[in-house]
Design a protein around this motif. Structure first.
Motif: not given
Length: 232
Positions: A209-217
């Motif tokens: 839950s603490g992993i920040h997945f990169p947002k797809i732009k």
């Protein structure tokens, strides 16, 4: 507000913590931590029993943290009896170790409930204090699972090092002596192992839950406006 992915993970972690709490309570109240086969050595020696005749002198025993029972086979048929660990039998056992096992599980129950509450809190909102967030949830899950592991390890030590089954089998036996032929850890013991595993799974879920997945732009195409476009 936490994201949908984070909400799902903490909701699942809270469910696992509650299930762990139920598992420990059930395990503590059920008298099937250990089962085994016991040989009435005194009876077998009296009649010089050979291998085919030894079946008449082999009984069974089962016990948990608070009570149990056994079937005595001393050549005259099986005799069933039940017993309680407290208050009399515990004096013949390793009292300190047996009480520690129960205390470890009681503490694990408390930490499982605290872990349940913290996971619910993190599923609903993002706490202002770090100790109330994922770090706190990890801490309580670690303590809960750790105390269950201590209880399971202590019970194994009581069985293997302090001959718990043999002591229970020979409790208040003034004439006959019983020898342990076979010992098996039963469902309640493995339920506690499952509880410890559940908290390990919770630690993994909280870490994910603490992993920040990169947002797809998505790239927007730049519109080049020329003088000819304006004319038309």
């Amino acid at each position: 507000m936490p994201g949908c992915f984070k909400k799902t993970l903490f909701a699942l972690a809270s469910l696992i913590s509650f299930v762990s709490f139920i598992l420990i309570v059930v395990a503590m109240g059920t008298p099937k931590w250990m089962t085994g086969k016991i040989l009435c050595k005194t009876g077998a020696d009296l009649v010089n029993a050979t291998d085919p005749e030894l079946v008449k002198f082999i009984g069974e025993i089962y016990y948990g943290l608070f009570r149990g029972g056994k079937i005595r086979q001393c050549g005259l048929g099986g005799r069933r009896s039940k017993f309680t660990i407290f208050p009399h039998m515990v004096k013949k056992l390793n009292t300190g170790l047996h009480v520690m096992i129960i205390m470890f599980l009681c503490v694990a129950i408390c930490f499982s409930l605290v872990s349940f509450g913290f996971c619910i809190l993190n599923a609903i909102k993002v706490p202002y204090r770090a100790i109330n967030g994922p770090a706190g949830a990890c801490l309580w899950n670690f303590f809960a699972g750790g105390f269950v592991v201590l209880a399971v390890t202590s019970f194994m030590a009581a069985v293997k090092l302090h001959h718990l089954t043999e002591r229970i089998a020979n409790f208040r036996e003034n004439i006959f002596q019983f020898v342990i032929l076979e010992e098996r850890f039963e469902d309640c013991f493995w339920i506690c192992v499952a509880s410890a595993t559940a908290h390990a799974v919770n630690l993994l879920l909280i870490a994910i839950s603490g992993i920040h997945f990169p947002k797809i732009k998505t790239k927007t195409e730049e519109v080049n406006v020329t003088a000819e476009d304006i004319m038309y």
